[in-house]
Design an enzyme around this catalytic site. Structure first.
Site, PDB file in Angstrom:
ATOM      1  CB  VAL A  66      21.014 -31.798   8.534  1.00 20.78           C
ATOM      2  CG1 VAL A  66      20.056 -31.167   9.238  1.00 20.78           C
ATOM      3  CG2 VAL A  66      22.042 -30.866   7.634  1.00 20.78           C
ATOM      4  CE  LYS A 124      22.399 -26.367   1.917  1.00 19.56           C
ATOM      5  NZ  LYS A 124      23.863 -26.017   2.605  1.00 19.56           N
ATOM      6  CD  GLU A 151      17.438 -19.099  11.773  1.00 19.27           C
ATOM      7  OE1 GLU A 151      16.305 -18.319  12.013  1.00 19.27           O
ATOM      8  OE2 GLU A 151      18.177 -18.826  11.113  1.00 19.27           O
ATOM      9  N   GLY A 193      23.899 -22.032   9.055  1.00 23.20           N
ATOM     10  CA  GLY A 193      24.041 -23.138   9.961  1.00 23.20           C
ATOM     11  C   GLY A 193      23.229 -22.751  11.639  1.00 23.20           C
ATOM     12  CD  GLU A 247      25.439 -28.413   0.563  1.00 20.36           C
ATOM     13  OE1 GLU A 247      24.247 -29.143   0.149  1.00 20.36           O
ATOM     14  OE2 GLU A 247      25.470 -28.028   1.692  1.00 20.36           O
ATOM     15  CE  LYS A 295      24.071 -22.238   3.240  1.00 21.61           C
ATOM     16  NZ  LYS A 295      25.614 -22.599   3.501  1.00 21.61           N
ATOM     17  N   GLY A 330      28.166 -28.523   9.757  1.00 25.96           N
ATOM     18  CA  GLY A 330      28.362 -29.397  10.672  1.00 25.96           C
ATOM     19  C   GLY A 330      27.084 -30.013  11.283  1.00 25.96           C
TER      20      GLY A 330
HETATM   21  N1  HSE Z   1      27.854 -26.982   2.909  1.00 32.05           N
HETATM   22  C1  HSE Z   1      27.320 -26.185   3.508  1.00 32.05           C
HETATM   23  C2  HSE Z   1      28.532 -25.375   4.074  1.00 32.05           C
HETATM   24  C3  HSE Z   1      26.612 -26.608   4.657  1.00 32.05           C
HETATM   25  O1  HSE Z   1      29.714 -25.610   4.122  1.00 32.05           O
HETATM   26  O2  HSE Z   1      28.089 -24.052   4.364  1.00 32.05           O
HETATM   27  C4  HSE Z   1      25.887 -25.865   5.501  1.00 32.05           C
HETATM   28  O3  HSE Z   1      24.610 -25.220   4.777  1.00 32.05           O
END
Ligand code: HSE
Length: 415
Positions: A17, A99, A123, A128, A184, A199, A297
């Protein structure tokens, strides 16, 4: 904050990120935003910028009065909480992509903003590049919502797409998701459904005015997915997607859950492939709307962080309208019932789940699969036992409320 002068950013973390944001700002030279300092934890690690670009003392960066705004993009949620809460205590404005941090600490983060006047936006923490938090918070601030559900994890969706479209083995697909920077640091969070759960907790606060503790949400993932389960989906003309869902029952109670689910071609989520996320917001008056975009990404997530930076510089803060409006936050509908598929080698799980309307799907030498009806309460209670047993659970449709995809065709005894 004067939105015309150059705004100096202190960035914590330089992973997917952080690099995504840095790269976007390097390309978009006309934007009045500059990453002034980058704080990372580990010295001597190979990074795409020279070592003198980095600093290692997070407290020093927090105390730097020349920085206008802080961006937190590290992966450890508790370290992130230390940094973000301290920044808010100093009245700073902060953007985070974390998150887990927001899901576990939203009440404290809200209190810190109120007490010290700083603003926190996040956000990038959900779906994403899809602007779903602001959409739910602003556009749907007054319309009552019936349900928000979707695919909130790009890595697991990527893996499932590779399995169903290209017949790739699970391990190979997971490795690709990691190599592409979707997963992750601990990919268990992605494949076990925990990341989707974080999330979902965040979305629920904005959509239904209820801050859910992550522990309140049952979550199941694709980590124990087997070939038999994929074959069962195919027999039912469906694929499997990892779906996070929260809806209000007719009694005004909430049903939050994360479950792999059978999804057929008629389902809105069927077209959400690879690392894309898809969120369906069901407005009480507007009906269902699908928001689809890249869920993981560096660039999509970095773009969401950039959008928050711009918003903060223009004085935006979440109003938490539904949270403030809701006097009696909805309780969980623990008695809510829906149909699931279970594959396990341990018959006691059928009892632990309290499955009713049981139908046999398959009986192998070392495992069996059944479908049956379960209550949300039993799913929450039995989830740890199910994970320990390495059993696989999925919903018979992404619409837990009705229309199980497999119901008509399942239940056929297979000897
Ligand atoms: N590891 C998370 C995913 C990254 O694959 O959605 C984005 O939050």
């Amino acid at each position: 904050m004067d939105s015309h002068r150059l705004l100096k950013i202190g960035l914590f973390g330089f992973g997917c990120v952080g690099q995504g944001l840095y790269d976007i700002l390097s390309r978009e030279e006309s934007l009045p935003y500059k990453v002034e300092r980058i704080c990372v934890k580990t010295q001597g690690k190979l990074r795409p910028l020279p070592p003198e670009s980095f600093t290692y003392d997070w407290q020093e960066v927090l105390a730097d009065p020349t920085l206008d705004l802080l961006v937190e993009a590290i992966s450890d949620a508790e370290e992130a909480y230390t940094i973000v809460s301290e920044a808010l205590r100093r009245g700073k404005n902060v953007v985070t992509a974390n998150k887990k941090l927001v899901a576990y600490h939203l009440p404290e983060l809200l209190a810190l903003q109120q007490e010290f006047g700083g603003v926190l936006l996040y956000e990038a923490a959900v779906a994403g590049g899809i602007p779903i938090i602001r959409t739910v918070e602003e556009y749907f601030s007054n319309e009552p919502l019936e349900r928000v559900h979707g695919i909130l994890n790009g890595s697991s969706n990527y893996i499932l797409s590779q399995i169903f479209k290209l017949q790739k083995p699970y391990a190979e697909a997971l490795k690709e998701a990691q190599d592409k920077g979707f997963a992750e640091l601990d990919p268990w969070l992605d494949v076990a459904g925990a990341d989707s759960r974080h999330k979902l907790c965040i979305l629920t606060a904005h959509a239904f005015g209820r801050t859910l503790a992550p522990e309140e949400v049952a979550f199941f993932g694709i980590d124990f997915l087997g070939e038999q389960d994929c074959a069962y989906a195919q027999q039912n003309d469906a694929v499997i997607k990892l779906v996070a869902s929260v809806h209000l029952t007719q009694d005004g109670e909430l049903v939050p859950v994360v479950l792999p689910s059978l999804v057929n071609a008629a389902d809105d989520l069927f077209v959400v492939e690879q690392e894309f996320n898809g969120v369906v917001v069901h407005g009480g008056y507007s009906g269902p709307q699908l928001f689809k975009g890249r869920g993981a990404g560096g660039h999509p997530t970095g773009a969401a962080v950039l959008s928050d930076i711009v918003s903060i510089s223009h004085g935006y803060a979440y109003g938490y309208k539904k949270l403030h409006k809701t006097t009696n936050a909805p309780a969980l509908a623990l008695d809510f019932q829906f149909d699931v598929y279970l594959r396990s080698s341990e018959p006691e799980l059928v009892v632990a789940l309290g499955l009713t309307n049981l139908q046999n799907v398959n009986r192998g030498s070392d495992s069996f699969s059944v479908i049956g009806t379960v209550s949300l309460g039993n799913l929450i209670k039995a989830q740890e036992q199910i994970r320990k047993a390495g059993a696989y659970v999925m919903a018979l449709s992404s619409d837990f409320v009705s229309n199980p995809v497999a119901k008509a065709k399942a239940g056929v005894e297979v000897s």
